[in-house]
Scaffold this motif. Sequence first.
Motif, mmCIF file in Angstrom:
data_model
loop_
_atom_site.group_PDB
_atom_site.id
_atom_site.type_symbol
_atom_site.label_atom_id
_atom_site.label_comp_id
_atom_site.label_asym_id
_atom_site.label_seq_id
_atom_site.Cartn_x
_atom_site.Cartn_y
_atom_site.Cartn_z
ATOM 1 N N GLU A 93 -0.886 38.485 -13.471
ATOM 2 C CA GLU A 93 -1.978 37.664 -12.951
ATOM 3 C C GLU A 93 -2.034 36.277 -13.577
ATOM 4 O OE1 GLU A 93 -3.757 38.546 -10.405
ATOM 5 O OE2 GLU A 93 -2.631 40.421 -10.335
ATOM 6 N N GLU A 148 14.894 42.164 -0.838
ATOM 7 C CA GLU A 148 13.795 43.125 -0.831
ATOM 8 C C GLU A 148 13.031 43.078 -2.154
ATOM 9 O OE1 GLU A 148 12.386 45.053 1.302
ATOM 10 O OE2 GLU A 148 13.756 44.909 3.013
ATOM 11 N N ILE A 165 10.950 39.840 -2.409
ATOM 12 C CA ILE A 165 9.766 39.900 -1.537
ATOM 13 C C ILE A 165 8.678 40.751 -2.187
ATOM 14 C CG2 ILE A 165 8.916 40.796 0.663
ATOM 15 C CD1 ILE A 165 11.652 39.936 1.854
ATOM 16 N N GLU A 166 9.069 41.838 -2.842
ATOM 17 C CA GLU A 166 8.099 42.667 -3.552
ATOM 18 C C GLU A 166 7.532 41.937 -4.754
ATOM 19 O OE1 GLU A 166 6.700 45.650 -2.818
ATOM 20 O OE2 GLU A 166 7.667 45.216 -0.886
ATOM 21 N N LYS A 202 7.053 38.783 -5.006
ATOM 22 C CA LYS A 202 6.073 37.825 -4.477
ATOM 23 C C LYS A 202 4.733 38.498 -4.228
ATOM 24 C CE LYS A 202 5.650 34.177 -1.012
ATOM 25 N NZ LYS A 202 6.330 33.488 0.134
ATOM 26 N N LYS A 203 4.757 39.769 -3.829
ATOM 27 C CA LYS A 203 3.519 40.501 -3.575
ATOM 28 C C LYS A 203 2.832 40.926 -4.875
ATOM 29 C CE LYS A 203 5.258 42.545 0.750
ATOM 30 N NZ LYS A 203 5.656 43.826 1.396
ATOM 31 N N GLN A 204 3.628 41.246 -5.894
ATOM 32 C CA GLN A 204 3.085 41.833 -7.114
ATOM 33 C C GLN A 204 2.662 40.812 -8.161
ATOM 34 O OE1 GLN A 204 6.032 44.617 -8.525
ATOM 35 N NE2 GLN A 204 6.110 45.712 -6.562
ATOM 36 N N TYR A 205 3.225 39.608 -8.104
ATOM 37 C CA TYR A 205 2.915 38.588 -9.107
ATOM 38 C C TYR A 205 2.154 37.443 -8.443
ATOM 39 C CZ TYR A 205 6.161 41.100 -12.112
ATOM 40 O OH TYR A 205 6.776 42.068 -12.861
ATOM 41 N N THR A 226 4.400 32.803 -8.138
ATOM 42 C CA THR A 226 5.857 32.833 -7.985
ATOM 43 C C THR A 226 6.324 31.602 -7.231
ATOM 44 O OG1 THR A 226 5.656 34.126 -5.949
ATOM 45 C CG2 THR A 226 6.024 35.359 -7.994
ATOM 46 N N SER A 254 11.235 39.791 7.744
ATOM 47 C CA SER A 254 10.703 39.440 6.421
ATOM 48 C C SER A 254 11.737 38.696 5.591
ATOM 49 C CB SER A 254 10.242 40.690 5.681
ATOM 50 O OG SER A 254 11.315 41.604 5.499
ATOM 51 N N PHE A 308 11.480 34.821 4.373
ATOM 52 C CA PHE A 308 11.646 34.493 2.959
ATOM 53 C C PHE A 308 12.602 33.317 2.787
ATOM 54 C CE2 PHE A 308 14.156 34.912 -0.938
ATOM 55 C CZ PHE A 308 13.157 34.853 -1.901
#
Length: 279
Positions: free
Chosen positions: A33, A55, A58-59, A61-64, A67, A121, A125
Amino acid sequence: MQHSDKSIFAIGDIHGDNDALTRLLRRLPVRPETDQLVFMGDYINRGEDTRAVLETLIEVKKQYAHTVFLMGNHEHLLLEYASHPDVEILRTLRKMGIETTLASYDATVRELQGLSFMPESHRNFLHSLVLSYSCDPYLFVHADTEEADIAASMTASEISNPHRAVLVDKALSNRRLIREYVKDDPRQNITSKTEQENGEPASAGASNSGSSTICAFNASDTEGVTVTTPYKQERLVVFAHVSFEMPLVMPDRICVDTGSVYGNMLTALELPAMRFHHA
């Protein structure tokens, strides 16, 4: 947010090496965060797992929360061919290892146009990649290029410009460091095999020539340790593109491409701590 409140992690060229990427991400002391991840481009080609790399990114980017994904010359050329198929571009893509990318998708060269072989996706990206990222006192670029070239290519990308592709390719494929510190100064003990036929990472030695001092460090020396530059500079440029066997630290520039795809390590630079991490 001040730099004292967060860390920035700049990650070098991945080139389809998803195993190294996932190992490195597990090792980085990133606060999802708060801290920032800057990926330096060249995610595709040469390695066997381009699809898996995209892949993973892309994950990420979702979790942090913070970025940045820079565009490398490999992504740029692929996008150019996908939009404007040209036999010369295809010839260059083949030299850059596009077949390994296609193989990871079970695709053929005929499917390159429009990137029809990729999930939406993945296409989105690639189209979202940026040419540079500035976060004073740092500038992150794929290749060690002139800031004027970056500005020109960014301007060209925002308008209809027939020379856009040339300008962007110039910015993403530059080897200014090699020209300045190797070809023009025989005292420097540095060679870049990315300019040779085998394409493997170069070894780097240290040579003292005043403000042009180049410091190279072994992986065992840089894993989790702090490195200081000879003096404080106004702007520190972090780049990749030209692979060396060891991270390259100079007074005003740092190269984080250590040739993971050639069997060497994948490197991340932690700022402002000036700490290297490897996988």
